[in-house]
Motif scaffolding. Structure first.
Motif, PDB file in Angstrom:
ATOM      1  N   GLN A  64       0.839  -1.180   0.000  1.00 37.78           N
ATOM      2  CA  GLN A  64       0.000   0.000   0.000  1.00 37.78           C
ATOM      3  C   GLN A  64       0.881   1.239   0.000  1.00 37.78           C
ATOM      4  OE1 GLN A  64      -2.478  -1.071   3.567  1.00 37.78           O
ATOM      5  NE2 GLN A  64      -4.166  -0.542   2.218  1.00 37.78           N
ATOM      6  N   GLY A  65       0.343   2.335  -0.506  1.00 35.10           N
ATOM      7  CA  GLY A  65       1.087   3.583  -0.490  1.00 35.10           C
ATOM      8  C   GLY A  65       1.170   4.161   0.907  1.00 35.10           C
ATOM      9  N   PRO A  66       2.124   5.059   1.147  1.00 32.39           N
ATOM     10  CA  PRO A  66       2.315   5.629   2.478  1.00 32.39           C
ATOM     11  C   PRO A  66       1.088   6.343   3.032  1.00 32.39           C
ATOM     12  CG  PRO A  66       4.199   6.097   1.084  1.00 32.39           C
ATOM     13  CD  PRO A  66       3.141   5.519   0.195  1.00 32.39           C
ATOM     14  N   SER A  67       0.257   6.917   2.166  1.00 28.77           N
ATOM     15  CA  SER A  67      -0.905   7.644   2.670  1.00 28.77           C
ATOM     16  C   SER A  67      -2.069   6.727   3.006  1.00 28.77           C
ATOM     17  CB  SER A  67      -1.376   8.683   1.646  1.00 28.77           C
ATOM     18  OG  SER A  67      -1.951   8.041   0.541  1.00 28.77           O
ATOM     19  N   PHE A  68      -2.063   5.496   2.488  1.00 28.57           N
ATOM     20  CA  PHE A  68      -3.122   4.543   2.782  1.00 28.57           C
ATOM     21  C   PHE A  68      -2.804   3.699   4.013  1.00 28.57           C
ATOM     22  CE2 PHE A  68      -4.005   4.816  -1.947  1.00 28.57           C
ATOM     23  CZ  PHE A  68      -5.151   5.570  -1.784  1.00 28.57           C
ATOM     24  N   LEU A  69      -1.550   3.415   4.195  1.00 27.45           N
ATOM     25  CA  LEU A  69      -1.154   2.511   5.270  1.00 27.45           C
ATOM     26  C   LEU A  69      -1.152   3.246   6.606  1.00 27.45           C
ATOM     27  CD1 LEU A  69      -0.258  -0.378   5.791  1.00 27.45           C
ATOM     28  CD2 LEU A  69       2.106   0.362   5.479  1.00 27.45           C
ATOM     29  N   ARG A  70      -1.856   2.692   7.583  1.00 32.56           N
ATOM     30  CA  ARG A  70      -1.912   3.254   8.938  1.00 32.56           C
ATOM     31  C   ARG A  70      -1.250   2.252   9.883  1.00 32.56           C
ATOM     32  NH1 ARG A  70      -5.334   7.617   8.758  1.00 32.56           N
ATOM     33  NH2 ARG A  70      -6.704   7.680   6.908  1.00 32.56           N
ATOM     34  N   PRO A  71       0.039   2.414  10.101  1.00 34.10           N
ATOM     35  CA  PRO A  71       0.783   1.430  10.899  1.00 34.10           C
ATOM     36  C   PRO A  71       0.371   1.463  12.372  1.00 34.10           C
ATOM     37  CG  PRO A  71       2.146   3.345  10.446  1.00 34.10           C
ATOM     38  CD  PRO A  71       0.895   3.535   9.651  1.00 34.10           C
ATOM     39  N   GLU A  72       0.538   0.336  13.006  1.00 34.10           N
ATOM     40  CA  GLU A  72       0.248   0.249  14.437  1.00 34.10           C
ATOM     41  C   GLU A  72       1.464   0.686  15.242  1.00 34.10           C
ATOM     42  OE1 GLU A  72      -0.865  -3.753  15.229  1.00 34.10           O
ATOM     43  OE2 GLU A  72      -2.725  -3.661  14.056  1.00 34.10           O
ATOM     44  N   ASP A  73       1.253   0.936  16.483  1.00 34.69           N
ATOM     45  CA  ASP A  73       2.355   1.291  17.374  1.00 34.69           C
ATOM     46  C   ASP A  73       3.362   0.134  17.417  1.00 34.69           C
ATOM     47  OD1 ASP A  73       3.334   3.134  19.715  1.00 34.69           O
ATOM     48  OD2 ASP A  73       3.389   1.089  20.521  1.00 34.69           O
ATOM     49  N   GLY A  74       4.634   0.452  17.283  1.00 31.64           N
ATOM     50  CA  GLY A  74       5.665  -0.584  17.294  1.00 31.64           C
ATOM     51  C   GLY A  74       6.074  -1.058  15.908  1.00 31.64           C
ATOM     52  N   THR A 205       6.125   5.402  -5.502  1.00 29.17           N
ATOM     53  CA  THR A 205       6.002   5.466  -4.057  1.00 29.17           C
ATOM     54  C   THR A 205       5.225   6.734  -3.767  1.00 29.17           C
ATOM     55  OG1 THR A 205       8.134   4.402  -3.855  1.00 29.17           O
ATOM     56  CG2 THR A 205       7.261   5.385  -1.878  1.00 29.17           C
ATOM     57  N   SER A 206       3.934   6.661  -3.947  1.00 30.87           N
ATOM     58  CA  SER A 206       3.087   7.843  -3.924  1.00 30.87           C
ATOM     59  C   SER A 206       2.230   7.864  -2.679  1.00 30.87           C
ATOM     60  CB  SER A 206       2.191   7.847  -5.162  1.00 30.87           C
ATOM     61  OG  SER A 206       1.162   8.788  -5.026  1.00 30.87           O
ATOM     62  N   PRO A 207       1.988   9.036  -2.096  1.00 26.08           N
ATOM     63  CA  PRO A 207       1.104   9.097  -0.932  1.00 26.08           C
ATOM     64  C   PRO A 207      -0.348   8.867  -1.303  1.00 26.08           C
ATOM     65  CG  PRO A 207       1.672  11.298  -1.657  1.00 26.08           C
ATOM     66  CD  PRO A 207       2.490  10.334  -2.493  1.00 26.08           C
ATOM     67  N   ALA A 208      -0.623   8.808  -2.619  1.00 26.78           N
ATOM     68  CA  ALA A 208      -1.998   8.634  -3.047  1.00 26.78           C
ATOM     69  C   ALA A 208      -2.186   7.425  -3.944  1.00 26.78           C
ATOM     70  CB  ALA A 208      -2.476   9.887  -3.789  1.00 26.78           C
ATOM     71  N   ALA A 209      -1.202   6.524  -3.967  1.00 27.90           N
ATOM     72  CA  ALA A 209      -1.309   5.376  -4.865  1.00 27.90           C
ATOM     73  C   ALA A 209      -0.565   4.189  -4.294  1.00 27.90           C
ATOM     74  CB  ALA A 209      -0.740   5.718  -6.239  1.00 27.90           C
ATOM     75  N   ASP A 210      -0.988   3.009  -4.748  1.00 25.38           N
ATOM     76  CA  ASP A 210      -0.287   1.791  -4.387  1.00 25.38           C
ATOM     77  C   ASP A 210       1.126   1.855  -4.957  1.00 25.38           C
ATOM     78  OD1 ASP A 210      -1.273  -1.576  -4.108  1.00 25.38           O
ATOM     79  OD2 ASP A 210       0.758  -0.890  -4.538  1.00 25.38           O
ATOM     80  N   PRO A 211       2.196   1.618  -4.135  1.00 27.26           N
ATOM     81  CA  PRO A 211       3.558   1.769  -4.634  1.00 27.26           C
ATOM     82  C   PRO A 211       3.938   0.743  -5.679  1.00 27.26           C
ATOM     83  CG  PRO A 211       3.572   0.799  -2.445  1.00 27.26           C
ATOM     84  CD  PRO A 211       2.162   1.242  -2.723  1.00 27.26           C
ATOM     85  N   THR A 212       3.177  -0.359  -5.781  1.00 29.88           N
ATOM     86  CA  THR A 212       3.528  -1.371  -6.772  1.00 29.88           C
ATOM     87  C   THR A 212       2.793  -1.171  -8.080  1.00 29.88           C
ATOM     88  OG1 THR A 212       1.789  -2.844  -5.970  1.00 29.88           O
ATOM     89  CG2 THR A 212       3.965  -3.059  -4.974  1.00 29.88           C
ATOM     90  N   SER A 213       1.903  -0.173  -8.140  1.00 25.33           N
ATOM     91  CA  SER A 213       1.178   0.072  -9.381  1.00 25.33           C
ATOM     92  C   SER A 213       2.019   0.899 -10.322  1.00 25.33           C
ATOM     93  CB  SER A 213      -0.140   0.805  -9.073  1.00 25.33           C
ATOM     94  OG  SER A 213       0.130   2.104  -8.589  1.00 25.33           O
ATOM     95  N   THR A 214       1.578   0.985 -11.594  1.00 27.51           N
ATOM     96  CA  THR A 214       2.299   1.778 -12.578  1.00 27.51           C
ATOM     97  C   THR A 214       1.535   3.044 -12.860  1.00 27.51           C
ATOM     98  OG1 THR A 214       1.181   0.634 -14.377  1.00 27.51           O
ATOM     99  CG2 THR A 214       3.301  -0.255 -13.654  1.00 27.51           C
ATOM    100  N   SER A 215       2.259   4.030 -13.390  1.00 23.09           N
ATOM    101  CA  SER A 215       1.627   5.295 -13.717  1.00 23.09           C
ATOM    102  C   SER A 215       0.595   5.094 -14.808  1.00 23.09           C
ATOM    103  CB  SER A 215       2.692   6.289 -14.187  1.00 23.09           C
ATOM    104  OG  SER A 215       2.088   7.454 -14.705  1.00 23.09           O
ATOM    105  N   ALA A 216      -0.485   5.875 -14.753  1.00 23.53           N
ATOM    106  CA  ALA A 216      -1.567   5.737 -15.723  1.00 23.53           C
ATOM    107  C   ALA A 216      -1.363   6.585 -16.963  1.00 23.53           C
ATOM    108  CB  ALA A 216      -2.894   6.128 -15.071  1.00 23.53           C
ATOM    109  N   SER A 217      -0.174   7.147 -17.123  1.00 25.59           N
ATOM    110  CA  SER A 217       0.030   8.081 -18.228  1.00 25.59           C
ATOM    111  C   SER A 217       0.529   7.424 -19.487  1.00 25.59           C
ATOM    112  CB  SER A 217       1.021   9.168 -17.790  1.00 25.59           C
ATOM    113  OG  SER A 217       2.207   8.586 -17.339  1.00 25.59           O
ATOM    114  N   GLY A 218       0.654   6.097 -19.509  1.00 26.50           N
ATOM    115  CA  GLY A 218       1.018   5.410 -20.748  1.00 26.50           C
ATOM    116  C   GLY A 218       2.473   5.084 -20.812  1.00 26.50           C
TER     117      GLY A 218
END
Length: 254
Positions: A64-74, A205-218
């Motif tokens: 998941q991208g950094p903005s989607f992932l909500r890590p737990e304490d620790g 590695t986007s705060p608004a996208a899955d880091p394993t996905s590819t850009s949609a710009s072709g």
């Protein structure tokens, strides 16, 4: 007197002149030579910040991208700046410090959580032209309980820089320029093959996208995976000469 009947004339199909056959044969030979000498496609990679999670004693690429992932304490998470041909095979963050060591000086507090971050700025071989990567470091972010990884990163590793597609371009101001640019496989920072923030199948590695996905710009500009420019020019020349030979043959027939 024997009656005279008109003699019916049948069209005679002329064969292509030998000279025309020779030209076509030469063209086929040239075409075969061009195809035979075309070199293999050159592999390319992308220079970017990849996002990782510590799973037990090892690193796994974040799903998941950094903005989607909500890590737990620790939780222990890492970012690595490097040139990689495949986001799943990116160079992992260096260092094996655990949560206890990274957050030893950051006590727990009600209503917050602590996230241990490993920041690896990569090597000089991965650095853009004229820049020197900072030394790897760790940080412990104490953030709100519902904070994302992007929030934790902003709390301890600013300034952050993003491009227009929300791709994470810089952590702690590094690098100063560039964002997910394409570079030739095995090349240093001085051998990039496209400009910064290029489009295409670059890891995000986007705060608004899955880091394993590819850009949609072709497709990426400057992609080296297709036929070379020399091969394309050779094919165009062969087609032009072939058309000229056929036209000449028809002209002689007329």
């Amino acid at each position: 007197m024997t009656p005279q009947y008109p003699i019916r004339q049948y069209p005679i199909r002329r064969r292509l002149p030998l000279r025309g056959l020779g030209v076509l044969g030469l063209l086929l030979a040239v075409l075969g030579g061009l195809l035979g000498t075309a070199g293999p496609a050159q592999a390319v990679g992308y220079r970017y910040w990849s996002f990782w999670e510590r799973d037990g004693g090892g690193w796994t690429y974040a799903t998941q991208g950094p903005s989607f992932l909500r890590p737990e304490d620790g939780t222990v998470q890492g970012f690595r700046f490097a040139v990689s041909e495949d986001s799943q095979d990116s160079t992992k963050p260096r260092g094996d410090a655990g949560f206890a060591a990274i957050c030893a000086g950051t006590p727990a507090k009600d209503g917050t959580k602590r996230v241990a971050l490993v920041l690896d700025f990569g090597t000089s071989d991965d650095a853009p032209d004229g820049e020197t990567p900072p030394k790897p470091r760790t940080a412990c972010a104490r953030v709100a309980e519902d904070a994302t990884t992007a929030d934790a990163l902003a709390a301890v590793a600013g300034p952050l820089r993003y491009d227009g597609n929300a791709l994470l371009c810089a952590i702690a101001g590094y690098p100063q320029t560039g964002c997910g640019e394409q570079v030739s496989s095995g090349s240093s920072g001085s051998s990039r093959s496209s400009g910064s923030s290029g489009s295409g199948e670059r890891p995000a590695t986007s705060p608004a996208a899955d880091p394993t996905s590819t850009s949609a710009s072709g497709g990426a500009e400057g992609d080296d995976s297709g036929p070379s420019l020399g091969l394309a020019a050779g094919l165009a020349a062969v087609a032009l000469l072939g058309a000229a030979a056929v036209w000449q043959a028809r002209r002689r027939r007329g």
